[in-house]
Design an enzyme around this catalytic site. Structure first.
Site, short mmCIF file in Angstrom:
data_model
loop_
_atom_site.label_atom_id
_atom_site.label_comp_id
_atom_site.label_asym_id
_atom_site.label_seq_id
_atom_site.Cartn_x
_atom_site.Cartn_y
_atom_site.Cartn_z
N HIS A 175 -5.87 1.87 -4.38
CA HIS A 175 -4.95 1.35 -3.36
C HIS A 175 -4.57 -0.08 -3.67
O HIS A 175 -5.18 -0.75 -4.50
CB HIS A 175 -5.60 1.45 -1.96
CG HIS A 175 -6.77 0.52 -1.75
ND1 HIS A 175 -7.06 -0.05 -0.53
CD2 HIS A 175 -7.73 0.07 -2.59
CE1 HIS A 175 -8.14 -0.80 -0.63
NE2 HIS A 175 -8.57 -0.75 -1.86
N HIS A 197 -2.54 1.19 6.77
CA HIS A 197 -2.96 1.12 5.36
C HIS A 197 -3.18 2.53 4.82
O HIS A 197 -3.53 3.45 5.56
CB HIS A 197 -4.25 0.30 5.22
CG HIS A 197 -4.62 0.03 3.78
ND1 HIS A 197 -3.87 -0.77 2.97
CD2 HIS A 197 -5.65 0.49 3.02
CE1 HIS A 197 -4.42 -0.81 1.76
NE2 HIS A 197 -5.50 -0.05 1.76
N CYS A 239 0.81 -1.23 0.00
CA CYS A 239 0.00 0.00 0.00
C CYS A 239 0.84 1.27 0.00
O CYS A 239 0.63 2.18 -0.81
CB CYS A 239 -0.98 -0.01 1.17
SG CYS A 239 -0.23 0.09 2.81
#
Length: 388
Positions: free
Chosen positions: A360, A348, A300
Site C-alpha cells: 500500500h 485507506h 492509496c
C-alpha cells in the site's frame, strides 16, 4: 506612682495589624505558597507526552488521507462535469446557429410580404415575442400563412425551444462544475492544513524524542507482524481443510462439473490477481503523494486502481467507490489480490498479497511498501473486497 495607662492587648498593635510574630509566620506561608505555585507546571501549557504526539500526528495524517479521498472524488467530478459543460456549449452553439438560420428564413417571408404589400404585421413582430407558440395561438396567424411559411415557423419555434432548454442545461452544468471546483479547493486546503500541522508537531520533537518515537513504531510493527503470522497460519489451516473436503467429495457423481466451473473462476481471478500484485510490487519505494495516480507517485486508491488496471480490471478512483466494486469476503477468506479497506470512513486501502501482508501507499511522507495489514491495529480494518 503607679501608671494609669491601660495595658495594651497582646494580640494586636493598632487596628487590623498582627503582632510581629504572627506577621512573620504569615509572610513565611505566603512565600512558601508562592514558590510552590511557581514550581508547579501550568496544566494549560503542559507539554504533551510522546505517545500523545504520536497519536496526534497519526490522526492528522489519517485526516489528511481522508481529505485526499474527498479531493480525488471532487477532482473526478470536476473533470467529468467540465467535459459535460464543454459538450453542452458546443451543442448550444450549433443550435443557436440553426435558430438564427430559421429566424433569417422567417424574416425573409416577412420582407417579401412587405414588398408586395401583403405583409401581415404579426408575421414580422412575432419574432420579438417571449413565447412564439403562444403568440401564434392567440393571434391565429398560422391560419394566414402558406405551407412553406408554416414549415419555417415550426422550425423556428422548435429550434428556439430546444436552444432555451440547452441554455438552461448549460447553466445548471456550469453551476455544478463551480460547486465541484469549490469542493476540490476545500479538500485541497484541508489536506495542506493537516499536513502542515503534523510537520509542525514533529519539528518540535528533540532528537532523543524522535529516536524514542522510532522505537515505539518498531514495536508496533513487530506486533503487527506477529498478528499477520497468526492470520497466515489460520488461512493455511482453513485452505488445507477446504482442500481435504473437496478431495473427499470430488469423486462423487455430479460434483465434477460444478467443481470445474469453480476452479476455472478461481484460476481466472488468481491470474489477474498475480498481475495486479506484480504491478503493485514494482511500485515499492515510490513516494506517497496525495491525489497522485502514477507512474512516479501514488496515493492509496491511486495505487490499487493502477494495480488492477494492469490486470485488465477497471476500478473507480476513490476508496468510497472501490469498496463497492466487487464481492465482500471475510478476513479469514482473504486471497492475494483482494482489497483491504481501513477505518470507519473507508479512507485507506491496500492490495492483499497473502500471509497477512499487503502492499500500500501508507501516508504522506512515506513510500509504497509491503506491510502487515495490522499496521494500525486490528480494529481499523473495515472490510475485504474481491474485485470483479
Amino acid at each position: 506612682m503607679a501608671s494609669h495607662r491601660k495595658p495594651r492587648p497582646g494580640g494586636t498593635i493598632g487596628t487590623g495589624l498582627r503582632t510581629p510574630a504572627l506577621a512573620t509566620a504569615a509572610l513565611t506561608s505566603m512565600a512558601v505558597l508562592s514558590q510552590t505555585a511557581e514550581a508547579a507546571p501550568s496544566t494549560d501549557h503542559a507539554k504533551p507526552s510522546l505517545e500523545e504526539v504520536e497519536k496526534k500526528v497519526d490522526d492528522l495524517y489519517r485526516q489528511a488521507e481522508s481529505a485526499t479521498e474527498k479531493y480525488d472524488a471532487a477532482k473526478e467530478r470536476s473533470v467529468r462535469q467540465r467535459g459535460r459543460v464543454d459538450a453542452l456549449r458546443d451543442d448550444l452553439a450549433r443550435r443557436t446557429a440553426r435558430l438564427n438560420k430559421a429566424r433569417e428564413e422567417l424574416g425573409s417571408f416577412a420582407a417579401a410580404q412587405y414588398r408586395t404589400g401583403t405583409a401581415a404585421p404579426d408575421t414580422a413582430t412575432f419574432l420579438l415575442a417571449n413565447d412564439p407558440q403562444d403568440y401564434f395561438d392567440q393571434t391565429q396567424l398560422m391560419n394566414r400563412l402558406t405551407s412553406r411559411e408554416k414549415s419555417a415557423v415550426d422550425d423556428y419555434i422548435g429550434e428556439q425551444a430546444a436552444t432555451m432548454k440547452k441554455r438552461r442545461e448549460a447553466a445548471e452544468s456550469l453551476q455544478t462544475l463551480t460547486d465541484s471546483q469549490h469542493d476540490l479547493q476545500t479538500a485541497k486546503s484541508t489536506v495542506q492544513q493537516k499536513l502542515a500541522s503534523a510537520r509542525e508537531l514533529l519539528s518540535q520533537l528533540t532528537a532523543q524524542e524522535k529516536a524514542r518515537l522510532a522505537a515505539i513504531e518498531r514495536e508496533q510493527q513487530q506486533e503487527a507482524a506477529r498478528k499477520a503470522a497468526e492470520l497466515a497460519k489460520q488461512q493455511a489451516a482453513q485452505q488445507q481443510a477446504g482442500s481435504s473436503s473437496s478431495s473427499g467429495t470430488g469423486s462423487g457423481s455430479g460434483s465434477t462439473g460444478s467443481g470445474s466451473t469453480g476452479s476455472t473462476a478461481s484460476g481466472s481471478y488468481d491470474t489477474k490477481a498475480e498481475k495486479a500484485i506484480a504491478f503493485a510490487r514494482a511500485q515499492i519505494g515510490k513516494p506517497y503523494v496525495w491525489g497522485a495516480t502514477g507512474p512516479d507517485s501514488y496515493d492509496c486508491s491511486g495505487l490499487t486502481q493502477a494495480a488492477w488496471k494492469a490486470a485488465g480490471v477497471t476500478l473507480p478512483r476513490t476508496t468510497y467507490d472501490q469498496v463497492n466494486a466487487g464481492t465482500t469476503v471475510s478476513l479469514a477468506d482473504a486471497r492475494p489480490g483482494d482489497l483491504i479497506f481501513f477505518y470507519d470512513d473507508i479512507s485507506h486501502v491496500g492490495v492483499y498479497i497473502g500471509n497477512g501482508m499487503m502492499i500500500h501507499a501508507p501516508k504522506p511522507g512515506a513510500y509504497v511498501r509491503e506491510e502487515s495489514i495490522y499496521y494500525g491495529g486490528e480494529s481499523i480494518i473495515h472490510s475485504v473486497v474481491r474485485p470483479g
